[in-house]
Design an enzyme around this catalytic site. Structure first.
Site, PDB file in Angstrom:
ATOM      1  N   SER A 124     -12.865 -10.934 -41.519  1.00 55.03           N
ATOM      2  CA  SER A 124     -12.522 -11.741 -42.688  1.00 55.03           C
ATOM      3  C   SER A 124     -11.547 -10.959 -43.547  1.00 55.03           C
ATOM      4  O   SER A 124     -11.657  -9.738 -43.667  1.00 55.03           O
ATOM      5  CB  SER A 124     -13.770 -12.068 -43.500  1.00 55.03           C
ATOM      6  OG  SER A 124     -14.557 -13.001 -42.802  1.00 55.03           O
ATOM      7  N   ASP A 142      -9.243  -0.461 -47.205  1.00 52.37           N
ATOM      8  CA  ASP A 142      -9.316  -1.890 -46.926  1.00 52.37           C
ATOM      9  C   ASP A 142     -10.127  -2.116 -45.660  1.00 52.37           C
ATOM     10  O   ASP A 142     -10.271  -1.226 -44.840  1.00 52.37           O
ATOM     11  CB  ASP A 142      -7.906  -2.454 -46.740  1.00 52.37           C
ATOM     12  CG  ASP A 142      -7.250  -1.881 -45.502  1.00 52.37           C
ATOM     13  OD1 ASP A 142      -7.094  -0.649 -45.446  1.00 52.37           O
ATOM     14  OD2 ASP A 142      -6.919  -2.650 -44.587  1.00 52.37           O
ATOM     15  N   HIS A 181      -6.424  -0.725 -30.255  1.00 51.42           N
ATOM     16  CA  HIS A 181      -5.931  -0.964 -31.605  1.00 51.42           C
ATOM     17  C   HIS A 181      -6.447   0.077 -32.596  1.00 51.42           C
ATOM     18  O   HIS A 181      -5.700   0.578 -33.425  1.00 51.42           O
ATOM     19  CB  HIS A 181      -6.385  -2.367 -32.023  1.00 51.42           C
ATOM     20  CG  HIS A 181      -5.803  -2.833 -33.302  1.00 51.42           C
ATOM     21  ND1 HIS A 181      -4.602  -3.497 -33.358  1.00 51.42           N
ATOM     22  CD2 HIS A 181      -6.243  -2.733 -34.569  1.00 51.42           C
ATOM     23  CE1 HIS A 181      -4.343  -3.790 -34.609  1.00 51.42           C
ATOM     24  NE2 HIS A 181      -5.316  -3.336 -35.370  1.00 51.42           N
ATOM     25  N   GLU A 194       3.070  -2.871 -39.723  1.00 53.34           N
ATOM     26  CA  GLU A 194       1.988  -3.178 -38.786  1.00 53.34           C
ATOM     27  C   GLU A 194       2.251  -4.490 -38.065  1.00 53.34           C
ATOM     28  O   GLU A 194       2.888  -5.386 -38.600  1.00 53.34           O
ATOM     29  CB  GLU A 194       0.674  -3.264 -39.548  1.00 53.34           C
ATOM     30  CG  GLU A 194      -0.525  -3.200 -38.634  1.00 53.34           C
ATOM     31  CD  GLU A 194      -1.777  -2.784 -39.391  1.00 53.34           C
ATOM     32  OE1 GLU A 194      -2.169  -1.613 -39.266  1.00 53.34           O
ATOM     33  OE2 GLU A 194      -2.327  -3.614 -40.115  1.00 53.34           O
ATOM     34  N   SER A 195       1.740  -4.577 -36.848  1.00 56.40           N
ATOM     35  CA  SER A 195       2.001  -5.767 -36.040  1.00 56.40           C
ATOM     36  C   SER A 195       0.882  -6.787 -36.178  1.00 56.40           C
ATOM     37  O   SER A 195      -0.278  -6.428 -36.391  1.00 56.40           O
ATOM     38  CB  SER A 195       2.126  -5.368 -34.576  1.00 56.40           C
ATOM     39  OG  SER A 195       0.887  -4.862 -34.129  1.00 56.40           O
ATOM     40  N   HIS A 196       1.224  -8.050 -36.061  1.00 60.64           N
ATOM     41  CA  HIS A 196       0.221  -9.104 -35.919  1.00 60.64           C
ATOM     42  C   HIS A 196       0.712 -10.053 -34.830  1.00 60.64           C
ATOM     43  O   HIS A 196       0.811 -11.255 -35.031  1.00 60.64           O
ATOM     44  CB  HIS A 196      -0.005  -9.821 -37.255  1.00 60.64           C
ATOM     45  CG  HIS A 196      -1.441  -9.858 -37.638  1.00 60.64           C
ATOM     46  ND1 HIS A 196      -1.994 -10.843 -38.402  1.00 60.64           N
ATOM     47  CD2 HIS A 196      -2.468  -9.021 -37.333  1.00 60.64           C
ATOM     48  CE1 HIS A 196      -3.290 -10.608 -38.562  1.00 60.64           C
ATOM     49  NE2 HIS A 196      -3.593  -9.514 -37.927  1.00 60.64           N
ATOM     50  N   HIS A 236      -0.275 -10.900 -31.430  1.00 57.27           N
ATOM     51  CA  HIS A 236      -1.071 -11.885 -30.703  1.00 57.27           C
ATOM     52  C   HIS A 236      -1.606 -12.980 -31.618  1.00 57.27           C
ATOM     53  O   HIS A 236      -1.488 -14.159 -31.287  1.00 57.27           O
ATOM     54  CB  HIS A 236      -2.205 -11.206 -29.938  1.00 57.27           C
ATOM     55  CG  HIS A 236      -1.717 -10.317 -28.821  1.00 57.27           C
ATOM     56  ND1 HIS A 236      -2.545  -9.808 -27.866  1.00 57.27           N
ATOM     57  CD2 HIS A 236      -0.480  -9.866 -28.524  1.00 57.27           C
ATOM     58  CE1 HIS A 236      -1.844  -9.060 -27.023  1.00 57.27           C
ATOM     59  NE2 HIS A 236      -0.589  -9.079 -27.419  1.00 57.27           N
TER      60      HIS A 236
END
Ligand SMILES: Nc1ncnc2c1ncn2[C@@H]1O[C@H](COP(=O)(O)OP(=O)(O)O)[C@@H](O)[C@H]1O
Ligand SMILES: [Mg+2]
Lengths: 81, 738, 234, 81
Positions: B314, B269, B50, B94-96, B98
């Site tokens: 977080s 970020d 990642h 962007e992927s999320h 899983h």
């Protein structure tokens, strides 16, 4: 002290969430289910150690902010840590 | 896990951190000693697929990333293109995947939050969100739960933050049954003279932590995103990150307020691998060392270890390097917005990342090595052999006639309306949405100006599966066409490469083919890649997803006067189809629904013809000759015309096709490079001629009938209300029962 | 002349939208007032904007109703300043008690963003002067909690005193269950106080104030405020 | 039988609502408040009269629908009507 507060809708106030849960439970195959009502459960830790004072403080919180007295009731228990 | 207790780094521990034995050996060589547990954690996330792109980097470097419009290509938090007059568009996808499979609401929500932070960290105010979603078969037992959770999560986050969600795509395919895809894209607007980067240049500057407190969320999230699923992952359920869109909203406002001043040297970020990758990348880009005192980190939970703080994911946190002396100004702003603010370290001249906690040095690592030593693999690959084309005659005509076929297609899971999805998204907040979801691309105005930004995302995985190179070229070109159809000048793309396990050569071959397709299309269309994301290992028990290189694209509308959409509106108009009609049925929606299989080669893309057709359509829009424009994609010509009629609630009469191809192939074929335009009858001949002069076939295909039906000579007629009903009801009905 | 102030709560997100719509519709500049302040500058109109004040956590509008600025908003409202609450602003007005009732979860339990048609029931309020009674207008909604609830006595009283301002209706003006997007009692989309000066509604007029956004039906609400002020000045 | 079900976030899971309520209570002048957590409270009436069976039924409901077991815990009491 720890206050455990339940906030529930008054009788007669429509509860769309409760109704949806009842429907979903039926669809999942649970039978004999009725009168599903959804409310809130809030835990608050208080510095106050005197039970009567804590009681008064939590009541005030509920009336002023946590519950909307037009549609909701509240109840709570107090517990020494 | 306890950092201070003596421990031995065992093979199991190394494996649990997702590092191979080889990789651990390299680590030992780099350090010339055993790492501490915190250091092992830090390296494991920095070297995860990642964060390090170790399987993909080699091929990503081959993509075209430059052009006169590009202000920032890949390598920063997001890509940036120039909009002229001092405005810049900042965007990324962007992927999320899983996390969204494990906890659909929070997984999708935090995906939206994360991509917005990538955009506003560069000084841009987010102005539009999009999302590309792939779910399993509609009747798979998990699908509805996942759809409702993901959609609610995307809406819940974006709506609360107050950024309009204006577009996206939703597909259903059994290939995603155990691995759904949630790709979120954010488009932001910045001033070209107020762009912020992540390079922490200069020594002795305060390193500041702002936003929410750190908890034990998503520890190992970055490595999870790179590890294959197995049957146990349902139970394993790693610590899920919960999003707080309210805090994100405050964070956007506070950061933009601070950015208006002169206080920031660098900002980044805390995304995947949180504090670790943000500090390592900022220090490395700035050519400095960094000293962190973890005791200063705002913490939500008690007894957090250095390991946990360095690896926590977080949400809603940012890291800023300030000009010395501006701490007070910055702190005032963040306090005003009720956000945590803490100076947690400083930049140094040691070239090392030194992390201390409770008086102990928990990590002491050379920054450049940490940031740049990740392995890069040229994994073995096997190219996909594309199937031979099939003839249109090989696919039977619909039993229910052309109009019946149309109804079947409009009601199919491929083409049914996605309104149920986008009505759960606030797509109008910010008051600048001028082309809404449901169109080819969405358009938002550049606030206070006459410019517009058009945005879209697309990919057709069935094409990519059959032929990764051609299929991905098609995806790029389709976004380019979508932008063209609303009247925009296409500017650049972002890509989200979702694939299965790259350690399998055929999968790696899909990835390589896809990259080649992007490269070729972007090069010819002068449509560079400015940002992107790779999500690999989307597979469960050895069954991978269809290759899904989602392409997100933006374009510029120089003057919103010339915005176009696909709703028919001008009575008396005729419809012209521009582009060659060969009746291509291989790998089409029609074939899937009526032949119940997919075979043959996908429709070929001719980039030269695409350029010609796109330029012609854009000039016609700017000359204000057209009153509606739609590109022809999934489902073919008749579906495109039906969508135009439905959008405008205007009936049309279709002219019979008189060429050599089977009729159903002409109406439902997915030949590329086509647009349908609505023009006044008296302009038609001139436009047909203009197209033919460019060597672009063009044909008069229908006229506005003045009634409220779709009519085909010799076939009969179907009321628009009936088409609308079948088109609109599929998804709500699917979702009605849990 | 119109002196308008928009209150900005943490989590407000239509504050800029309504400022722009007010300025473009009336031609007068608008003040933005921070929730932490204790006094609203002299204003003819105070707007509580849409959004998710405090994230809509606990109950929509509940925490915003207790913001320091709200004490002054309530005081000014009681002394005759006109107040418009849009969406989240309507929820805040109900939570402060300036308007009766409460906005509950949509019956569908889903957030909903789309155009709806409304029938104007009361064209005498500060914010509806420029509409005709029974006119049907198109204005978008975007909310998860717009299901208006009050006990039947309150509802009867609202109707009896002509205090329902908008109802969800079909485009021909008929009001029925099918036209109701969120389950709200008696299709109520907006109400007023007894003085016709404090108005709350779920739909977002600021989202349709100019043609490029798709229509101008919302603009009349802001023009109404201007006309009302002009009338009040004589 | 009536089931009274409490659904709470697992320890360590961020609770944005609780955080915001805590903050608002502070702003209202309540002092010494900490660890505010918000959960759900659901009441369900069951036709089932056998306590053990009701117990099993409610557990199943919680696991399948009412609680999100990835981030939430549940507990409940049963009461004869
Ligand atoms: N997840 C989504 N979020 C928002 N809008 C969506 C989503 N999915 C589809 N849409 C919208 O629905 C319309 C149709 O989608 P799609 O079939 O992918 O269009 P096209 O093939 O023209 O690119 C587009 O306007 C798209 O933006
Ligand atoms: Mg598409």
């Amino acid at each position: 002290m720890k206050a455990r507060i339940k906030i529930t809708l008054k009788a007669g106030v429509l509860d769309p969430q409760g109704k949806a849960i009842e429907h979903a439970l039926g669809a999942l195959g649970f039978s004999g289910i009725k009168d599903v009502r959804q409310g809130k459960y809030i835990e608050v830790t208080l510095a106050e150690t005197d039970e009567a004072k804590a009681q008064a403080q939590v009541e005030k919180m509920c009336e002023e902010l946590l519950a909307n007295m037009v549609i909701e009731n509240y109840s709570f228990t107090l517990e020494k840590d | 896990m306890n950092d201070t207790a003596p421990f031995k780094i065992t093979d199991e521990l190394v494996a649990e951190h997702g590092l191979s034995g080889e990789e651990y050996k390299t680590l030992l060589e780099i350090l010339a000693r055993e790492p501490s547990l915190t250091e092992l954690g830090i390296f494991s996330v920095m070297w995860s697929e990642h964060c390090s792109y170790k399987s993909s980097r080699f091929w990503l470097k081959t993509l075209p990333t430059t052009g006169p419009q590009v202000i920032q290509g890949p390598g920063e938090n997001a890509g940036i293109v120039d909009l002229g007059d001092g405005y810049a568009c900042v965007f990324k996808m962007e992927s999320h995947n899983h996390p969204s499979y494990i906890e659909p609401y929070q997984g999708a929500a935090t995906g939206v939050g994360g991509i917005m932070r990538d955009v506003f960290t560069m000084g841009a105010r987010p102005v539009a969100n999009l999302n590309a979603l792939r779910f399993g078969a509609p009747d798979h037992p998990k699908t509805k739960h996942l759809v409702s959770g993901v959609v609610a999560g995307i809406g819940g986050y974006g709506n609360c933050v107050g950024v309009p969600t204006v577009g996206g795509e939703v597909n259903f395919d059994a290939g995603y049954n155990n691995n759904i895809l949630v790709n979120a894209m954010c488009v932001g607007l910045a001033r070209t003279d107020k762009i912020f980067y992540s390079a922490a240049k200069g020594v002795g500057h305060p390193v500041v932590y702002v936003g929410s407190k750190t908890g034990r969320d998503g520890i190992h999230g970055a490595t999870m995103a790179s590890a294959e699923f197995d049957d146990k992952s349902d139970e394993k359920r790693p610590t899920v990150q919960v999003g707080d869109p309210f805090t994100e909203k405050l964070l956007i406002e506070a950061c933009l307020e601070l950015m208006a001043s002169d206080a920031i040297i660098a900002i980044q970020d805390m995304g995947a691998a949180g504090l670790t990758s943000s500090t390592a990348e900022m220090a490395d880009k700035g050519g400095v060392g960094i000293a962190l005192d973890l005791d200063k980190v705002p913490q939500r939970e008690t007894n957090m270890t250095a390991y946990e703080m360095m690896l926590s994911e977080s949400q809603e946190r940012m890291l800023i390097v300030l000009k010395p002396g501006s701490e007070h100004e910055a702190e005032t702003i963040f306090r005003k917005w009720d956000l945590d603010f803490a100076v947690i370290g400083k930049t140094t001249d040691t070239g090392r990342m030194i992390v201390t906690h409770k008086g102990n040095v928990e990590a002491d690592l050379p920054v450049t090595v940490l940031a740049n030593s990740a392995p890069m693999y040229e994994r073995p690959w096997e190219a996909t052999v594309p199937p031979q084309p099939i003839l249109p005659e090989w696919v039977k005509a619909p039993d229910n006639g052309v109009l019946g076929g149309l109804k079947t297609l409009l009601a199919s899971h491929h083409l049914a309306s996605r309104r149920w999805v986008w009505e759960q998204y606030d797509h109008m907040v910010m008051g600048d949405t001028i082309v809404h979801p449901g169109a080819d691309a969405a358009v938002v105005r550049v606030h206070g100006t006459d410019k517009g930004i058009a945005a879209t995302c697309d990919v057709t995985p069935r094409y990519v599966t059959a032929d990764p190179t051609m299929g991905t070229k098609q995806a790029v070109v389709e976004t380019w066409r979508n932008l063209t159809a609303v009247g925009a000048d296409p500017l650049a793309i972002t890509d989200n490469m979702n694939f299965a396990n790259p350690e399998r050569p055929p999968i790696m071959g899909q990835f390589v083919g896809s990259c080649q397709g992007i490269a070729e299309a972007c090069h010819v269309l002068e449509f560079p890649v400015v940002s992107g994301n790779v999500s690999l290992y989307n597979e469960t028990n050895g069954i991978g997803i269809p290759p899904t290189p989602a392409i997100g694209a933006v374009g510029l509308i120089p003057d919103t006067k010339y915005v176009s959409d696909h709703a028919l509106k001008r009575d008396g108009d005729v419809l012209i189809v521009i582009g060659a009609e060969n009746g291509w049925l291989g790998q089409t929606v029609y074939q899937d629904i009526f032949a119940e299989k997919l075979e043959g080669a996908p429709p070929p893309v001719d980039l030269g013809d695409e350029l010609k057709a796109g330029r012609l359509v854009r000039s016609l829009i700017r000359e204000q000759v057209t009153s509606a424009v739609h590109d022809v994609s999934d489902g073919g010509l008749l579906v495109a015309i039906a969508e135009m009629a439905l959008a405008g609630d205007k009936g049309v009469e279709l002219f019979p096709y008189e060429g050599r191809q089977p009729t159903h192939a002409i109406w439902f074929g997915e030949d590329q490079g086509r647009y349908v335009i609505s023009v006044q009858a008296e302009d038609a001949e001139r436009i047909l001629e203009r197209s033919r002069l460019l060597d672009l076939p063009a044909r008069l295909v229908a006229r506005m009938s003045g009634d409220d039906a779709l009519t085909l000579t010799n076939e009969g007629s179907v009321p628009l209300t009936e088409l609308r009903q079948v088109h609109e009801s599929w998804l709500p009905e699917l979702m009605a029962n849990p | 002349m119109l002196r308008a102030s928009v209150i900005v709560f943490p989590g407000s997100n239509c504050d800029r939208d309504v400022k722009v719509a007010l300025e473009k519709s009336t031609g007068f500049p608008v003040n933005m007032v921070w929730h932490g302040d204790t006094e609203v500058p002299a204003s003819d109109v105070i707007v509580l904007p849409g959004g998710f004040s405090y994230g809509d956590y606990l109950r929509c509008g509940a925490m915003a109703a207790h913001s320091p600025i709200m004490r002054d908003v309530v005081a000014k409202a009681k002394s005759g300043v006109a107040v418009l609450g849009i969406c989240n602003g309507f929820q805040v007005l109900c939570e402060t008690g300036l308007l009766p009732g409460v906005l509950m979860r949509n019956a569908s339990l889903k957030f909903m963003c789309r155009d709806v048609t409304l029938r104007v029931e009361n064209a005498d309020t500060t914010f509806t002067k420029c509409y005709r009674k029974d006119q049907v207008v198109r204005i978008p909604v975007a909310h998860g909690d717009g299901n208006y609830f009050a006990d039947s006595n309150t509802l009867d009283e609202l109707e009896g005193e002509d205090r329902v301002v908008f109802r969800y209706a079909h485009s021909d003006g008929t009001v029925d269950k099918a036209a109701n997007p969120n389950g709200s009692q008696r299709n109520i989309a907006g109400i007023t106080d007894a003085s016709n000066r404090i108005v709350g509604l779920m739909p977002h007029p600021e989202r349709l104030y100019e043609l490029p956004l798709g229509g101008t039906d919302g603009r009349r609400m802001f023009e109404s405020a201007l006309v009302s002020m002009a009338e009040a000045m004589g």
